[in-house]
Design an enzyme around this catalytic site. Structure first.
Site, PDB file in Angstrom:
ATOM      1  CB  SER A 141      -0.972  -0.041   1.184  1.00 58.96           C
ATOM      2  OG  SER A 141      -1.979   0.933   1.073  1.00 58.96           O
ATOM      3  CG  ASP A 201      -7.164  -2.625  -4.042  1.00 62.02           C
ATOM      4  OD1 ASP A 201      -7.827  -2.108  -3.127  1.00 62.02           O
ATOM      5  OD2 ASP A 201      -5.909  -2.685  -4.019  1.00 62.02           O
ATOM      6  CG  HIS A 212      -5.419  -2.040  -0.359  1.00 59.31           C
ATOM      7  ND1 HIS A 212      -4.997  -1.660  -1.621  1.00 59.31           N
ATOM      8  CD2 HIS A 212      -4.690  -1.289   0.511  1.00 59.31           C
ATOM      9  CE1 HIS A 212      -4.072  -0.728  -1.523  1.00 59.31           C
ATOM     10  NE2 HIS A 212      -3.856  -0.483  -0.239  1.00 59.31           N
TER      11      HIS A 212
END
Length: 270
Positions: free
Chosen positions: A95, A218, A246
């Site tokens: 991320s 996502d 995610h």
């Protein structure tokens, strides 16, 4: 303070193997890698850590000014590499940590030798006039930041969106618990840093082998975002996992481990 203690550094896996440095995302800690580590330990030396202020790191070493930009998190990474004298590391960033890895690789190209950008998003806020969809409107992010400021129920509504796996309520509950365990002030600063930063201009400066890994669906990092990252990083590879959400290291650990293994193994043999 000793960097190993500050960042709760844990080294495991094959002692003489190529090094993987695993970096967690916003509101998380190194436990997010628990399903990946067993699948990679036979081939790689694995370095786990918590960003300062997160997980079991030294909260007393956290500084709001330092971590008000991604540079502070990149400094954690480069200082860990220096402390352990790591070189040619494959940095696996989840991320927002994908963008941390981009900065760290530009600072220390001799230490960060390649990048695995796991569900990256260089800018979370949409820019309609540029036809850029980051996944959130400005109002969405303001609502999140307001919830954090009020120390309200943000983990309860953010965890299901991030995990994106309603069929796995156990994983959603795990992520929610990790979010809840984060110091409120750390969470507020980290959220502003993560969700308000625009790192798109940094992508073209990446000069190390890079793998972009995304999931098929996502809500936090739309497919168009990973395509932009892939396009802007010259020579990068793009892999789409048959997974949702995610956090593929939790929802699709076998596929995620396979992508990391194949890329990092190839880089190590070059």
């Amino acid at each position: 303070m000793d960097v190993r203690r500050r960042n709760n550094v844990v080294v495991t896996g094959r002692a003489d193997g190529p090094v993987l440095l695993l970096a967690h995302g916003f509101g998380c800690d190194q436990s997010m890698w628990r399903l990946l580590v067993p699948a990679l330990s036979d081939q790689f030396r694995i370095v786990l850590f918590d960003y300062t202020g997160c997980g079991a790191s030294a909260l007393g070493a956290w500084d709001a000014e330092r971590y008000a930009s991604l540079d502070g998190y990149a400094a954690d990474v480069t200082e860990i590499c220096e402390e352990l004298d790591l070189r040619d590391v494959t940095f696996v960033g989840h991320s927002v940590s994908a963008m941390v890895g981009v900065l760290a690789a530009q600072r220390e190209p001799g230490r960060i030798g390649s990048l695995v950008l796991l569900v990256p998003n260089p800018r979370y806020i949409d820019v309609p006039e540029e036809d850029y969809r980051g996944g959130f409107s400005g109002a969405d992010i303001e609502e999140l930041l307001d919830s954090l400021e009020a120390n309200a129920d943000w983990p309860q509504w953010l965890a299901p969106v991030v995990m994106g796996a309603p069929e796995r309520p156990d994983l959603t509950a795990e992520l929610e618990a990790v979010f809840c365990a984060t110091d409120p002030e750390v969470a507020r600063v980290f959220a502003r840093t993560a969700f308000l930063t625009d790192s798109r201009a940094d992508l073209s400066g990446v000069a190390v082998p890079s793998l972009v890994v995304r999931t098929a669906r996502d809500a936090i990092a739309p497919l168009s975002v990973s395509e932009l990252v892939h396009r802007e990083i010259s020579g990068s590879r793009l892999v789409t996992l048959d997974a949702t959400g995610h956090c593929p290291q939790l929802t699709a650990p076998e596929a995620t481990a396979r992508a990391v293994r194949e890329f990092a193994g190839t880089v190590a043999r070059q």
